[in-house]
Design an enzyme around this catalytic site. Sequence first.
Site, PDB file in Angstrom:
ATOM      1  CG  ASP A   1      88.368 -35.897   0.164  1.00 25.17           C
ATOM      2  OD1 ASP A   1      88.550 -35.963  -1.056  1.00 25.17           O
ATOM      3  OD2 ASP A   1      88.537 -34.856   0.827  1.00 25.17           O
TER       4      ASP A   1
ATOM      5  CG  HIS B   1      90.123 -31.545  -0.306  1.00 28.32           C
ATOM      6  ND1 HIS B   1      89.427 -32.676  -0.646  1.00 28.32           N
ATOM      7  CD2 HIS B   1      89.998 -30.704  -1.349  1.00 28.32           C
ATOM      8  CE1 HIS B   1      88.911 -32.517  -1.860  1.00 28.32           C
ATOM      9  NE2 HIS B   1      89.248 -31.327  -2.310  1.00 28.32           N
TER      10      HIS B   1
HETATM   11  P1  NDP Z   1      83.612 -24.479  -8.983  1.00 26.51           P
HETATM   12  O1  NDP Z   1      82.333 -23.955  -8.455  1.00 26.51           O
HETATM   13  O2  NDP Z   1      83.567 -25.719  -9.800  1.00 26.51           O
HETATM   14  O3  NDP Z   1      84.674 -24.719  -7.815  1.00 26.51           O
HETATM   15  C1  NDP Z   1      84.895 -23.749  -6.808  1.00 26.51           C
HETATM   16  C2  NDP Z   1      85.999 -24.186  -5.897  1.00 26.51           C
HETATM   17  O4  NDP Z   1      85.660 -25.394  -5.257  1.00 26.51           O
HETATM   18  C3  NDP Z   1      87.339 -24.437  -6.588  1.00 26.51           C
HETATM   19  O5  NDP Z   1      88.351 -23.887  -5.769  1.00 26.51           O
HETATM   20  C4  NDP Z   1      87.418 -25.934  -6.604  1.00 26.51           C
HETATM   21  O6  NDP Z   1      88.747 -26.399  -6.524  1.00 26.51           O
HETATM   22  C5  NDP Z   1      86.760 -26.264  -5.298  1.00 26.51           C
HETATM   23  N1  NDP Z   1      86.398 -27.670  -5.145  1.00 26.51           N
HETATM   24  C6  NDP Z   1      86.465 -28.377  -4.009  1.00 26.51           C
HETATM   25  N2  NDP Z   1      86.082 -29.624  -4.171  1.00 26.51           N
HETATM   26  C7  NDP Z   1      85.768 -29.759  -5.461  1.00 26.51           C
HETATM   27  C8  NDP Z   1      85.320 -30.837  -6.240  1.00 26.51           C
HETATM   28  N3  NDP Z   1      85.108 -32.037  -5.768  1.00 26.51           N
HETATM   29  N4  NDP Z   1      85.048 -30.641  -7.532  1.00 26.51           N
HETATM   30  C9  NDP Z   1      85.235 -29.433  -8.057  1.00 26.51           C
HETATM   31  N5  NDP Z   1      85.685 -28.369  -7.360  1.00 26.51           N
HETATM   32  C10 NDP Z   1      85.955 -28.526  -6.082  1.00 26.51           C
HETATM   33  O7  NDP Z   1      84.374 -23.369  -9.806  1.00 26.51           O
HETATM   34  P2  NDP Z   1      83.854 -22.356 -10.887  1.00 26.51           P
HETATM   35  O8  NDP Z   1      85.064 -21.850 -11.563  1.00 26.51           O
HETATM   36  O9  NDP Z   1      82.705 -22.897 -11.650  1.00 26.51           O
HETATM   37  O10 NDP Z   1      83.230 -21.195 -10.028  1.00 26.51           O
HETATM   38  C11 NDP Z   1      83.958 -20.421  -9.138  1.00 26.51           C
HETATM   39  C12 NDP Z   1      83.179 -19.155  -8.939  1.00 26.51           C
HETATM   40  O11 NDP Z   1      83.786 -18.467  -7.875  1.00 26.51           O
HETATM   41  C13 NDP Z   1      83.176 -18.222 -10.143  1.00 26.51           C
HETATM   42  O12 NDP Z   1      81.850 -17.830 -10.387  1.00 26.51           O
HETATM   43  C14 NDP Z   1      84.023 -17.036  -9.679  1.00 26.51           C
HETATM   44  O13 NDP Z   1      83.573 -15.819 -10.202  1.00 26.51           O
HETATM   45  C15 NDP Z   1      83.798 -17.110  -8.199  1.00 26.51           C
HETATM   46  N6  NDP Z   1      84.781 -16.491  -7.332  1.00 26.51           N
HETATM   47  C16 NDP Z   1      84.259 -15.699  -6.360  1.00 26.51           C
HETATM   48  C17 NDP Z   1      85.064 -15.076  -5.477  1.00 26.51           C
HETATM   49  C18 NDP Z   1      84.417 -14.226  -4.452  1.00 26.51           C
HETATM   50  O14 NDP Z   1      83.248 -14.429  -4.157  1.00 26.51           O
HETATM   51  N7  NDP Z   1      85.122 -13.276  -3.903  1.00 26.51           N
HETATM   52  C19 NDP Z   1      86.514 -15.213  -5.516  1.00 26.51           C
HETATM   53  C20 NDP Z   1      86.976 -16.123  -6.537  1.00 26.51           C
HETATM   54  C21 NDP Z   1      86.121 -16.725  -7.402  1.00 26.51           C
HETATM   55  P3  NDP Z   1      89.672 -26.723  -7.799  1.00 26.51           P
HETATM   56  O15 NDP Z   1      90.104 -25.416  -8.342  1.00 26.51           O
HETATM   57  O16 NDP Z   1      90.762 -27.537  -7.197  1.00 26.51           O
HETATM   58  O17 NDP Z   1      88.798 -27.496  -8.765  1.00 26.51           O
END
Ligand code: NDP
Length: 328
Positions: A159, A187
Amino acid sequence: PRTPVNVTVTGAAGQIGYALLFRIASGHLLGPDTPVRLRLLEITPALGAAEGTAMELDDCAFPLLAGIDISDSPDVAFDGANVALLVGARPRTKGMERGDLLEANGGIFKPQGKAINDHAADDVKVLVVGNPANTNALIARSAAPDVPAERFTAMTRLDHNRALSQLSKKTGVPVAEIRRLTIWGNHSATQYPDIFHAEVAGKNAAEAVADETWLAEDFIPTVAKRGAAIIEARGASSAASAANAAIDHVHTWVNGTPEGDWTSMAVPSDGSYGVPEGLISSFPVTTAGGEYRIVQDLAVNAFSRPRIDASVAELADEREAVRALGLI
Ligand code: NDP
């Protein structure tokens, strides 16, 4: 050679992870003299994808990358962590109520906080990126009573960077000559980007702009809704700029803010500016020697006060909600 720093990244196989890991491994997180060992956490079904990313990391032959470990166990992934980047989170899906979202994320961030408490290095620094980032950080912090609370932070640097860029466009002054911008609060769409203390080329930014309508109706909503605008334009989320901001956040925390400038970080409130103690809220902070301090004694004017208060009230509501769910 120096001992490698352990950097744990959760959600390593996701979009942000893909944009983040290569820059950590190439030295942009901690600097060109610091070797890193990456410790990747993923949920079990995404371990294969994490392995694939690790293969690509190998193929870059980064001189600073001392090793990569992959696990689906927080206890393993946070073992010895010096820096923990909590990226993986449960995104809000259609029809999901806020309570469901907070509960799902509680199931992720509570055990991760406990694992950090029990296994991370004594100097661990935590940055939460996964949304709702401030409250996820609060949940993790609450589960880590033995770690100093101030080590748990959430990301508002994206931001901050968005605000720098918008102000640069408006004033025609390069970002390198803009200082002391502040993001206050959560945020989320309620965040408040504040230019009243900012300087553009040595002049007060609000005076240089002299356009309160632009501030209220253009600048603030553009910064706050930028993520949605990027999804609309690209058909995918702003993963690369989010990863870049995570790098900036940790780099600044470790290496310090330039003299006369500050940055924005969401950190546990000490009560400054009327923000209730313990809420993880964005403030102007300076950093030095690996520690940050909230900038004190800024005058908050009548334009800023209700905007800061509204965002902080949202954080207080989120805290009540996770308290009611027994997550903190
Ligand atoms: P991303 O990598 O795109 O995003 C991950 C997180 O970052 C989301 O919560 C997202 O929020 C947040 N975020 C913060 N700022 C931004 C921004 N500017 N733009 C986009 N996202 C932002 O998500 P993916 O779905 O591609 O990947 C998530 C991964 O996490 C998956 O591989 C999943 O398996 C993994 N995961 C792992 C966990 C663990 O390690 N225990 C638990 C849960 C998930 P928002 O949703 O608001 O976009």
